[in-house]
Design a protein around this motif. Structure first.
Motif, PDB file in Angstrom:
ATOM      1  N   ASP A 131      -4.839  -3.875   2.824  1.00 43.00           N
ATOM      2  CA  ASP A 131      -4.054  -3.721   1.603  1.00 43.00           C
ATOM      3  C   ASP A 131      -3.044  -2.583   1.763  1.00 43.00           C
ATOM      4  O   ASP A 131      -3.320  -1.544   2.360  1.00 43.00           O
ATOM      5  N   GLY A 132      -1.867  -2.763   1.166  1.00 41.15           N
ATOM      6  CA  GLY A 132      -0.808  -1.769   1.283  1.00 41.15           C
ATOM      7  C   GLY A 132       0.071  -2.076   2.468  1.00 41.15           C
ATOM      8  O   GLY A 132       1.246  -2.425   2.311  1.00 41.15           O
ATOM      9  N   TYR A 133      -0.499  -1.982   3.659  1.00 38.88           N
ATOM     10  CA  TYR A 133       0.261  -2.319   4.858  1.00 38.88           C
ATOM     11  C   TYR A 133       0.690  -3.793   4.845  1.00 38.88           C
ATOM     12  O   TYR A 133       1.757  -4.150   5.348  1.00 38.88           O
ATOM     13  N   GLY A 135       1.454  -5.560   2.277  1.00 37.77           N
ATOM     14  CA  GLY A 135       2.481  -5.826   1.286  1.00 37.77           C
ATOM     15  C   GLY A 135       2.142  -7.039   0.441  1.00 37.77           C
ATOM     16  O   GLY A 135       0.994  -7.220   0.025  1.00 37.77           O
ATOM     17  N   HIS A 191       4.789  -4.147   8.804  1.00 40.01           N
ATOM     18  CA  HIS A 191       3.529  -4.352   8.080  1.00 40.01           C
ATOM     19  C   HIS A 191       2.361  -3.953   8.985  1.00 40.01           C
ATOM     20  O   HIS A 191       1.430  -4.724   9.201  1.00 40.01           O
ATOM     21  N   HIS A 193      -0.500  -0.947  10.555  1.00 41.68           N
ATOM     22  CA  HIS A 193      -1.253   0.305  10.510  1.00 41.68           C
ATOM     23  C   HIS A 193      -1.551   0.791  11.929  1.00 41.68           C
ATOM     24  O   HIS A 193      -2.418   1.632  12.141  1.00 41.68           O
ATOM     25  N   ASN A 215       8.659   0.717   4.531  1.00 39.91           N
ATOM     26  CA  ASN A 215       8.059  -0.227   3.588  1.00 39.91           C
ATOM     27  C   ASN A 215       7.102  -1.124   4.347  1.00 39.91           C
ATOM     28  O   ASN A 215       7.041  -1.085   5.573  1.00 39.91           O
ATOM     29  N   ALA A 218       1.104   1.537   3.669  1.00 43.55           N
ATOM     30  CA  ALA A 218       0.271   2.067   2.586  1.00 43.55           C
ATOM     31  C   ALA A 218       1.017   3.129   1.782  1.00 43.55           C
ATOM     32  O   ALA A 218       1.890   3.830   2.306  1.00 43.55           O
ATOM     33  N   ALA A 219       0.665   3.232   0.511  1.00 45.02           N
ATOM     34  CA  ALA A 219       1.315   4.224  -0.358  1.00 45.02           C
ATOM     35  C   ALA A 219       0.960   5.647   0.061  1.00 45.02           C
ATOM     36  O   ALA A 219       1.757   6.574  -0.119  1.00 45.02           O
ATOM     37  N   GLU A 220      -0.235   5.843   0.614  1.00 44.69           N
ATOM     38  CA  GLU A 220      -0.650   7.156   1.090  1.00 44.69           C
ATOM     39  C   GLU A 220      -1.002   7.056   2.568  1.00 44.69           C
ATOM     40  O   GLU A 220      -1.710   6.143   2.992  1.00 44.69           O
ATOM     41  N   THR A 303      -0.616  -4.935  -8.513  1.00 47.66           N
ATOM     42  CA  THR A 303      -0.660  -3.760  -7.643  1.00 47.66           C
ATOM     43  C   THR A 303       0.561  -2.861  -7.749  1.00 47.66           C
ATOM     44  O   THR A 303       0.507  -1.697  -7.339  1.00 47.66           O
ATOM     45  N   LEU A 305       3.090  -3.232  -5.955  1.00 47.27           N
ATOM     46  CA  LEU A 305       3.759  -3.251  -4.668  1.00 47.27           C
ATOM     47  C   LEU A 305       5.039  -4.078  -4.740  1.00 47.27           C
ATOM     48  O   LEU A 305       5.110  -5.079  -5.459  1.00 47.27           O
TER      49      LEU A 305
END
Length: 388
Positions: A131-133, A135, A191, A193, A215, A218-220, A303, A305
């Motif tokens: 999740d996050g990565y 998108g 996309h 990590h 983009n 992850a947000a953090e 989310t 996102l």
């Protein structure tokens, strides 16, 4: 009977005042011009490496057909984008095949599409499952790289896949990247990590681009290391950026452009079908239930996102050109000759003998877009077509 047109303005790339003579579909001559051109600028047509849709037309929707892709191509041209890569995102294999077949059909059936679409961008399915990565890509369809699957998709696309975005965290991804490069496909990292070591190994194997850097992440993040720093530092990677004022705040974009340098930077729209829609709640193949904000952003309802952008590439050019320390020349280069260099296609350059894909426009540093006066594609006026 031959058709002749003359366009006059300041060349956005050389800053010289010029007159371009267009004979039928080609640039016949480029010569200095000493007359008054007011505040008119000239540039090659824009080249967008990442288009998911625009103006209600969604390349990732089951209902999208060849005729819709031709309409999309004309619509984008009327906004100054004369060459682009339709972008197919992560989905079930049969769905991705179907979308690629439709693009190939549109290109076979329409000279307009064949001219504007030199290839396809495959964004996924081998991206990060986290999740996050990940998108707005559907988690259930993320899967490891498979050369067998790629070749099946390439057959469906009639050989049009020219760019693949993946995450290099997968086992044995270097072998996969080398196989794509051997087939003439440009590989981009996005996309992801992945660790610094995995990113560097992917570049050693032949990866050349970073997809919408900053983009699809992850947000953090750890302060360091993280995938952004490694890709910024890697001089063998050219980065694409979504310059819409939402995906990357202005100060972030300025720093990233400084780090990569203009020669290794590309502007993309990452536009989706909801670009230009009124604020509200919508359902989209990219992101599901999404909210179009007052600022034009497109975000997943659950989310928050981002699920693509609401701009055309000309808007990104204007935003980048207006950044402190930037210039119109730099912004135009990042949306013409630099992305064009990855396509092995005659686009994004202004030269005698080249296709007459040209923009005539007005712009000042206070403007949030380019004010198009004329757009030519192979010598034909796209603005006149859209107004009829």
């Amino acid at each position: 009977m031959s058709s002749v047109r003359n366009l006059r303005g300041r060349d956005a790339l050389t800053l010289e005042t010029i007159e371009i003579e267009v004979l039928d579909t080609r640039v016949a001559s480029i010569r200095p011009y000493s007359g008054n051109v007011d505040d008119l600028w000239l540039a090659p047509g824009l080249v967008d490496l990442q288009v998911n849709g625009y103006g209600g037309i969604d390349l990732n929707a089951a209902a999208c057909d060849a005729q819709a892709i031709e309409r999309l191509t004309l619509l984008l041209a009327s906004r100054g984008t004369t060459a682009y890569l339709p972008t197919v995102i992560t989905a079930a294999h049969p769905e991705m095949e179907s979308r690629l077949r439709t693009i190939a059909e549109a290109r076979r059936n329409s000279t307009v599409v064949a001219h504007a679409v030199p290839g396809v961008h495959l964004e996924g399915p081998s991206i990060s499952p986290i999740d996050g990565y990940r998108g707005a890509h559907a988690a259930e369809h993320v899967r490891p790289p498979s050369l067998t699957e790629f070749e099946s998709l390439q057959v469906a696309a009639d050989g049009l896949i020219k760019l693949v975005t993946l995450s290099p965290h997968w086992p044995d991804v270097a072998t996969y990247i080398r196989a794509l490069r051997d087939r003439g496909v440009t590989v981009a990292l996005g996309h992801t990590h992945a660790s610094p070591e995995q990113i560097c190994a992917a570049v050693d194997a032949g990866a050349q681009l970073s997809t919408h850097l900053g983009n699809g992440i992850a947000a953090e993040l750890p302060r360091h290391p993280n995938p952004i720093w490694t890709q910024l530092a890697e001089d063998r990677l050219t980065a694409t950026f979504i310059a819409d004022g939402v995906h990357l705040p202005a100060d972030v974009l300025r720093v990233m452009l400084r780090a990569k340098g203009i020669e290794r930077s590309v502007l993309v729209s990452d536009s989706v079908a909801l670009a230009g829609s009124k604020p509200g709640l919508y359902h989209s193949p990219i992101g599901g239930d999404v909210i179009v904000g007052a600022d034009g952003s497109v975000r997943m309802r659950d989310t928050g996102l981002l699920a693509g952008s609401g701009i055309a590439l000309k808007d990104a050019v204007a935003l980048a050109a207006g950044l402190p320390g930037s210039s119109l020349r730099d912004a135009v280069r990042m949306a013409t000759e630099i992305p064009g260099g990855f396509l092995n296609a005659p686009c994004g350059r202004l030269a005698v003998g080249s296709s007459a894909d040209l923009l005539l426009f007005r712009w000042s540093a206070a403007d949030d877009t380019l004010a198009l006066i004329e757009v030519l594609v192979e010598g034909r006026s796209m603005l006149a077509l859209q107004n009829n």
